[in-house]
Write a protein that holds these residues in place. Sequence first.
Motif, mmCIF file in Angstrom:
data_model
loop_
_atom_site.group_PDB
_atom_site.id
_atom_site.type_symbol
_atom_site.label_atom_id
_atom_site.label_comp_id
_atom_site.label_asym_id
_atom_site.label_seq_id
_atom_site.Cartn_x
_atom_site.Cartn_y
_atom_site.Cartn_z
ATOM 1 N N ALA A 1 -1.252 25.675 -32.969
ATOM 2 C CA ALA A 1 -1.397 24.432 -32.205
ATOM 3 C C ALA A 1 -1.373 24.781 -30.731
ATOM 4 N N CYS A 2 -2.117 24.008 -29.930
ATOM 5 C CA CYS A 2 -2.097 24.232 -28.488
ATOM 6 C C CYS A 2 -2.113 22.880 -27.784
ATOM 7 N N GLY A 3 -1.116 22.636 -26.967
ATOM 8 C CA GLY A 3 -1.042 21.394 -26.214
ATOM 9 C C GLY A 3 -2.140 21.329 -25.157
ATOM 10 N N VAL A 4 -2.472 20.110 -24.760
ATOM 11 C CA VAL A 4 -3.490 19.877 -23.744
ATOM 12 C C VAL A 4 -2.788 19.229 -22.549
ATOM 13 N N CYS A 5 -2.963 19.841 -21.387
ATOM 14 C CA CYS A 5 -2.174 19.471 -20.214
ATOM 15 C C CYS A 5 -3.113 19.095 -19.073
ATOM 16 N N ARG A 6 -2.587 18.330 -18.127
ATOM 17 C CA ARG A 6 -3.403 17.956 -16.978
ATOM 18 C C ARG A 6 -3.864 19.191 -16.198
ATOM 19 N N THR A 7 -3.084 20.251 -16.241
ATOM 20 C CA THR A 7 -3.499 21.490 -15.570
ATOM 21 C C THR A 7 -4.782 22.041 -16.209
ATOM 22 N N ASP A 8 -4.926 21.894 -17.522
ATOM 23 C CA ASP A 8 -6.174 22.316 -18.174
ATOM 24 C C ASP A 8 -7.348 21.529 -17.605
ATOM 25 N N LEU A 9 -7.107 20.239 -17.372
ATOM 26 C CA LEU A 9 -8.157 19.405 -16.783
ATOM 27 C C LEU A 9 -8.486 19.893 -15.360
ATOM 28 N N HIS A 10 -7.461 20.265 -14.591
ATOM 29 C CA HIS A 10 -7.701 20.783 -13.234
ATOM 30 C C HIS A 10 -8.490 22.095 -13.281
ATOM 31 N N VAL A 11 -8.235 22.926 -14.298
ATOM 32 C CA VAL A 11 -8.995 24.177 -14.443
ATOM 33 C C VAL A 11 -10.440 23.849 -14.816
ATOM 34 N N VAL A 12 -10.620 22.985 -15.809
ATOM 35 C CA VAL A 12 -11.957 22.689 -16.339
ATOM 36 C C VAL A 12 -12.826 22.005 -15.280
ATOM 37 N N ILE B 1 -10.920 30.857 -21.359
ATOM 38 C CA ILE B 1 -10.456 29.970 -22.423
ATOM 39 C C ILE B 1 -9.198 29.287 -21.886
ATOM 40 N N PRO B 2 -9.205 27.952 -21.679
ATOM 41 C CA PRO B 2 -8.005 27.279 -21.171
ATOM 42 C C PRO B 2 -6.910 27.191 -22.248
ATOM 43 N N GLY B 3 -5.802 26.533 -21.879
ATOM 44 C CA GLY B 3 -4.735 26.272 -22.856
ATOM 45 C C GLY B 3 -3.505 27.127 -22.616
ATOM 46 N N HIS B 4 -2.354 26.458 -22.433
ATOM 47 C CA HIS B 4 -1.140 27.212 -22.110
ATOM 48 C C HIS B 4 0.112 26.587 -22.742
ATOM 49 N N CYS C 1 6.336 34.315 -8.060
ATOM 50 C CA CYS C 1 5.851 35.708 -7.955
ATOM 51 C C CYS C 1 4.518 35.797 -7.210
ATOM 52 N N GLU C 2 4.424 36.808 -6.322
ATOM 53 C CA GLU C 2 3.206 37.003 -5.528
ATOM 54 C C GLU C 2 2.015 37.414 -6.392
ATOM 55 N N ARG C 3 2.286 38.011 -7.550
ATOM 56 C CA ARG C 3 1.183 38.507 -8.385
ATOM 57 C C ARG C 3 1.245 37.912 -9.789
ATOM 58 N N ALA C 4 1.709 36.687 -9.885
ATOM 59 C CA ALA C 4 1.837 36.057 -11.205
ATOM 60 C C ALA C 4 0.472 35.857 -11.854
ATOM 61 N N GLU C 5 0.469 35.947 -13.179
ATOM 62 C CA GLU C 5 -0.738 35.610 -13.947
ATOM 63 C C GLU C 5 -0.417 34.399 -14.815
ATOM 64 N N PHE C 6 -1.464 33.629 -15.117
ATOM 65 C CA PHE C 6 -1.265 32.371 -15.838
ATOM 66 C C PHE C 6 -2.195 32.280 -17.044
ATOM 67 N N ASN C 7 -1.626 31.867 -18.171
ATOM 68 C CA ASN C 7 -2.439 31.690 -19.386
ATOM 69 C C ASN C 7 -3.383 30.515 -19.214
ATOM 70 N N GLY C 8 -4.625 30.739 -19.614
ATOM 71 C CA GLY C 8 -5.601 29.657 -19.558
ATOM 72 C C GLY C 8 -6.195 29.458 -18.181
ATOM 73 N N TRP C 9 -5.907 30.383 -17.242
ATOM 74 C CA TRP C 9 -6.484 30.291 -15.899
ATOM 75 C C TRP C 9 -6.866 31.692 -15.404
ATOM 76 N N SER C 10 -5.860 32.568 -15.206
ATOM 77 C CA SER C 10 -6.189 33.937 -14.792
ATOM 78 C C SER C 10 -6.291 34.871 -16.002
ATOM 79 N N ALA C 11 -6.023 34.342 -17.177
ATOM 80 C CA ALA C 11 -6.212 35.087 -18.430
ATOM 81 C C ALA C 11 -6.547 34.060 -19.510
ATOM 82 N N HIS C 12 -7.137 34.523 -20.595
ATOM 83 C CA HIS C 12 -7.536 33.586 -21.649
ATOM 84 C C HIS C 12 -6.322 32.922 -22.293
#
Length: 337
Positions: free
Chosen positions: A38-49, A61-64, A109-120
């Motif tokens: 299961a994967c929740g759908v968040c307003r941040t996904d909408l901001h990415v899309v 691929i969005p979703g976090h 973090c200065e070099r943070a990575e994020f699921n569904g934005w900077s990675a699938h």
Amino acid sequence: MKACVLSAPAPIDRRPLKYVEVETPAPAHDEVLVRVRACGVCRTDLHVVEGDLPSRLPAVIPGHQIVGEVSALGSDAGTLALGDRVGIAWLRRTCGACRFCLSGRENLCERAEFNGWSAHGGFAEYIVAPADFVYSLPAGFQDLQAAPLLCGGIIGYRSLHLAGIENWSGARLGIYGFGAAGHVVIQVARARGAEVYVCTRDRARHQALATELGASWVGDARDVPPVRLDASIIFAPAGELVPVALKGLAKGGMLVLGGIHMSPIPSFDYSLVYHERMIRSVANNTRADGREFLAEAARIPVRTHVQTFRLEDANEALMALQHDAIKGAAVLMIDSN
Ligand SMILES: [Zn+2]
Ligand SMILES: [Zn+2]
């Protein structure tokens, strides 16, 4: 595997996510492969899309807010085992070496990575994620109910923390916008003994749910609550709500902005922040926030209200979110119990 891929951000009404077959990823040495249930759908996904957040990858691929099962392990994936049920959230990885990571503020973090934005992310049948950033999930939550806890819940929890209230018993909390985060936050705040005042624009769905979950008062987004509030959290991405919410704050009160993106904030009179009122934003979360929140949510227990969609209908889920048509949280049901 099947996945919803974003190649070019566009308004959600143009259905920018394409449901396609892509290669199943393989975990690096410190990662796990997770079969997504299961994967929740968040307003941040909408901001990415829609491109409110600038693209970090040529296609993503969005979703976090992912709930799944470990199905392969890298050579150095810690204590996780095949078959473990895990949760994956927005914060994918931090550097562990910058001044924020070294001072207990890895969310900055200065070099943070994020699921569904900077990675699938998790709008897919599988995802790989660093083992150190994967959460174990309390057994009391089913997959679909657990998914919204992983962003709305964790960010809501951090927003409550930043509200700066030491004694929650009898405290007065305002919530502006009553979606996935709001409906979890009210349950945590009520369990701690707070009175909760909810301002939201959708009378049928959101106001009814707020009443059901124990709000002391429910009004329209621009209404001023009947009492002065010790703290308020704005989850709606609407900058025009900032002066509205400031009007409802008590002296010394805190206004927390819980979103990653917000429309411009109009100018307002100094009197709205005088008497030591404060405004602060929330950025991401630390892993400690996630673990503390999941434990508290299990103790209460928090009950999430979800509306489910199939993976191939991710565009529809995001459209519904944009049009305030979700009661509680939207979740993609991929292979869930
Ligand atoms: Zn760092
Ligand atoms: Zn989110």
